[in-house]
Design an enzyme around this catalytic site. Structure first.
Site, PDB file in Angstrom:
ATOM      1  N   PRO A   1      19.973  20.411 -96.162  1.00  0.00           N
ATOM      2  CA  PRO A   1      19.980  21.209 -94.944  1.00  0.00           C
ATOM      3  C   PRO A   1      21.237  20.969 -94.109  1.00  0.00           C
ATOM      4  O   PRO A   1      21.713  19.835 -93.993  1.00  0.00           O
ATOM      5  CB  PRO A   1      18.739  20.714 -94.191  1.00  0.00           C
ATOM      6  CG  PRO A   1      18.538  19.320 -94.669  1.00  0.00           C
ATOM      7  CD  PRO A   1      19.056  19.251 -96.072  1.00  0.00           C
ATOM      8  N   GLY A   2      21.769  22.014 -93.546  1.00  0.00           N
ATOM      9  CA  GLY A   2      22.890  21.887 -92.625  1.00  0.00           C
ATOM     10  C   GLY A   2      22.474  22.387 -91.256  1.00  0.00           C
ATOM     11  O   GLY A   2      22.272  21.638 -90.302  1.00  0.00           O
TER      12      GLY A   2
ATOM     13  N   CYS B   1      42.984  39.448 -78.892  1.00  0.00           N
ATOM     14  CA  CYS B   1      43.392  40.854 -78.846  1.00  0.00           C
ATOM     15  C   CYS B   1      42.791  41.689 -79.954  1.00  0.00           C
ATOM     16  O   CYS B   1      43.512  42.247 -80.792  1.00  0.00           O
ATOM     17  CB  CYS B   1      44.908  40.920 -78.890  1.00  0.00           C
ATOM     18  SG  CYS B   1      45.607  39.944 -77.571  1.00  0.00           S
TER      19      CYS B   1
ATOM     20  N   TYR C   1      28.195  25.649 -88.130  1.00  0.00           N
ATOM     21  CA  TYR C   1      29.101  26.757 -88.443  1.00  0.00           C
ATOM     22  C   TYR C   1      29.809  27.273 -87.189  1.00  0.00           C
ATOM     23  O   TYR C   1      30.093  28.463 -87.057  1.00  0.00           O
ATOM     24  CB  TYR C   1      28.349  27.883 -89.181  1.00  0.00           C
ATOM     25  CG  TYR C   1      27.604  27.362 -90.395  1.00  0.00           C
ATOM     26  CD1 TYR C   1      28.306  26.891 -91.495  1.00  0.00           C
ATOM     27  CD2 TYR C   1      26.207  27.279 -90.412  1.00  0.00           C
ATOM     28  CE1 TYR C   1      27.629  26.359 -92.597  1.00  0.00           C
ATOM     29  CE2 TYR C   1      25.523  26.747 -91.501  1.00  0.00           C
ATOM     30  CZ  TYR C   1      26.243  26.291 -92.592  1.00  0.00           C
ATOM     31  OH  TYR C   1      25.583  25.768 -93.666  1.00  0.00           O
TER      32      TYR C   1
HETATM   33  N1  LLP Z   1      23.768  23.825 -99.899  1.00  0.00           N
HETATM   34  C1  LLP Z   1      24.612  24.775-100.358  1.00  0.00           C
HETATM   35  C2  LLP Z   1      24.981  24.769-101.772  1.00  0.00           C
HETATM   36  C3  LLP Z   1      25.116  25.738 -99.477  1.00  0.00           C
HETATM   37  O1  LLP Z   1      25.939  26.671 -99.932  1.00  0.00           O
HETATM   38  C4  LLP Z   1      24.743  25.719 -98.115  1.00  0.00           C
HETATM   39  C5  LLP Z   1      25.267  26.700 -97.160  1.00  0.00           C
HETATM   40  C6  LLP Z   1      23.875  24.707 -97.684  1.00  0.00           C
HETATM   41  C7  LLP Z   1      23.402  23.779 -98.606  1.00  0.00           C
HETATM   42  C8  LLP Z   1      23.424  24.562 -96.261  1.00  0.00           C
HETATM   43  O2  LLP Z   1      22.688  25.654 -95.823  1.00  0.00           O
HETATM   44  P1  LLP Z   1      21.992  25.615 -94.371  1.00  0.00           P
HETATM   45  O3  LLP Z   1      20.876  24.623 -94.432  1.00  0.00           O
HETATM   46  O4  LLP Z   1      23.027  25.244 -93.380  1.00  0.00           O
HETATM   47  O5  LLP Z   1      21.508  27.016 -94.188  1.00  0.00           O
HETATM   48  N2  LLP Z   1      28.771  30.316 -92.175  1.00  0.00           N
HETATM   49  C9  LLP Z   1      27.435  30.861 -92.321  1.00  0.00           C
HETATM   50  C10 LLP Z   1      26.546  29.997 -93.185  1.00  0.00           C
HETATM   51  C11 LLP Z   1      27.087  29.732 -94.555  1.00  0.00           C
HETATM   52  C12 LLP Z   1      26.197  28.876 -95.388  1.00  0.00           C
HETATM   53  C13 LLP Z   1      26.850  28.507 -96.678  1.00  0.00           C
HETATM   54  N3  LLP Z   1      26.120  27.604 -97.507  1.00  0.00           N
HETATM   55  C14 LLP Z   1      26.840  31.079 -90.925  1.00  0.00           C
HETATM   56  O6  LLP Z   1      27.512  30.802 -89.934  1.00  0.00           O
HETATM   57  O7  LLP Z   1      25.730  31.554 -90.816  1.00  0.00           O
END
Ligand code: LLP
Length: 421
Positions: free
Chosen positions: A276-277, A346, A375
């Site tokens: 999780p991120g 801009c 993010y």
């Molecule tokens: N593991 C993998 C292989 C991933 O590609 C990702 C996110 C995660 C874990 C973590 O996912 P999370 O738990 O954070 O949903 N920039 C975008 C989100 C891109 C996510 C990419 N991969 C945003 O701002 O919504």
């Protein structure tokens, strides 16, 4: 729940007034709460209690070393997707044995660095990557522990730019071909097959796609064991969503997600990893900005902030919603009015929100974007030669700048003007 709350009519981060930090650090800046990071990490740990598990924080969501150090101290592993993220996690004190390396395009140089520095496992995404990894590991006289990321062809029902589990996405190998690819992996000289990996997307607000994917992974695990592979670890990815619009959303809780994991894979006797991120770092951060001008336009007022799309790109890139709140709490009875909330960059895309109802604001007022800890800073740029904004971490009644605002000289001196000009 987070630790950004109004007290005595103004916004606090834990026990520090946001206004005071703004006065010392200057705006705009990112502000993170240690207690909120702890809380969200613990929710996952509690949800997985009873399973042999490792919660690997997705470093891509927030890679500040202070954040990584804090989570590492709590026992978190790390999920990295580049040599740079690996170096950050190591610099933050995380042991290689707790770092997993994901990503669809790992280079030989990255593989070498990581194999030399120590790694828990590679999450491999293709046959060519398997071949190269085996070659690199062999040249170093080691074996590379791997899982293979399978693509379960499941619709994650999220924004198309962050869905990864459909067959048309670039990620993983089609689950239908998995047994063949595992046989190939096992035939390579310097590869140690230890598990299966899956990640279907980010900001999922429904558990059903996880369930579909994890059941497919459970079936595959049984089949692979029949084929003679010693599958002892499942990496189930990240992706659990957060309530960006608090008045209007209630995504599933980590405890429900944990129960689902136990239901799907709990009887397999495997070690479970998750990545999780957003759910750990998202609501642990806000972006604080000052109103520069209020400008009356045709049928609308523009709130022109000192933060811009280069600081927080999610609204411009994904049409994402972030709650915006005044740092000085509005009277309960205060009238709300619609503002287009914009930055100084801009282009028209530099719009955070349209017709957003907010109490009356004037130049000099501070506002906070909620749910900006994931993010946010990591996706920022210096577009328009706007310096990367500071990051600040709060713990109880103390705070520290954990990335400082660079001077203009530091930015422009990175350019090299050739002598021949
Ligand atoms: N593991 C993998 C292989 C991933 O590609 C990702 C996110 C995660 C874990 C973590 O996912 P999370 O738990 O954070 O949903 N920039 C975008 C989100 C891109 C996510 C990419 N991969 C945003 O701002 O919504």
């Amino acid at each position: 729940m987070d630790h950004f709350l109004y007290k005595n009519g103004e916004l606090y981060a834990e026990d520090v007034a946001v206004r005071e930090i703004a006065a010392q650090v200057g705006t705009p800046f990112y502000l993170y709460s240690t207690a909120t990071l702890t809380r969200h990490y613990s929710l996952f740990k509690d949800a997985l209690a009873g399973l042999d598990n490792l919660v690997c924080f997705a470093v891509k969501s927030n890679s500040n070393q202070a954040v990584l150090r804090h989570l590492g101290n709590l026992g978190a592993g790390m999920d990295v997707v580049s040599g740079g993220e690996y170096a950050r996690a190591r610099a933050a004190g995380v042991d290689g044995s707790k770092i997993v390396f994901s990503g669809v395009g790992k280079t030989r140089a990255e593989m070498r660095t990581v194999l030399e520095g120590g790694i828990r496992q590679f999450n491999v995404e293709s046959e060519p990557e398997l071949a190269v990894l085996s070659e690199v590991a062999q040249s170093l006289g080691v074996t590379a522990p791997i899982t293979i990321r399978v693509n379960p062809d499941v619709d994650a029902k999220t924004h198309e730019k962050i869905a990864t589990g459909k067959s048309e996405n670039k990620f993983g190998i089609p689950i239908a071909r998995a047994r063949e690819v595992y046989a190939y992996a096992a035939s390579l000289p310097a590869i140690d097959v230890i598990g299966v990996d899956v990640h279907i997307g980010s900001q999922l607000t429904d558990l059903a796609p996880f369930e579909l994917a994890y059941n497919k992974v459970a079936d595959l695990t049984r089949a692979l064991r029949t084929d003679g592979h010693n599958i002892r670890r499942l990496d189930l990815g990240g992706g659990l969503g957060i309530p960006y619009e608090r008045s209007n959303s209630a995504p599933p809780l980590p405890v429900e997600y944990g129960a689902l994991i136990k239901r799907c894979v709990g009887d397999l006797g495997v070690e479970v990893e998750i990545e999780p991120g957003r759910l750990i770092s998202g609501n642990a951060g806000i972006l604080v900005s000052e109103v520069i001008y209020v400008k009356s336009g045709e049928g609308r007022d523009f709130l022109i902030l000192d933060a811009a799309m280069n600081d927080l790109i999610r609204p411009a890139m994904y049409g994402a919603w972030h709650d915006i709140i005044p740092v000085i709490e509005a009277e309960a009875a205060a009238e709300q009015r619609p503002y287009d909330v914009v930055g100084p960059v801009c282009e028209t895309g530099d719009t955070f929100a349209k017709a957003r109802n907010l109490p009356k604001l004037v130049a000099g007022d501070l506002v906070a974007f909620r749910s900006a800890g994931a993010y946010g800073a990591v996706m920022s740029s210096e577009y328009n030669t706007r310096p990367l904004i500071p990051e600040v971490l709060v713990k109880d009644d103390q705070f520290s700048v954990i990335r400082k605002r660079p001077e203009f000289d530091e930015i422009i001196n990175r350019d090299i003007v050739p002598e021949w000009l």
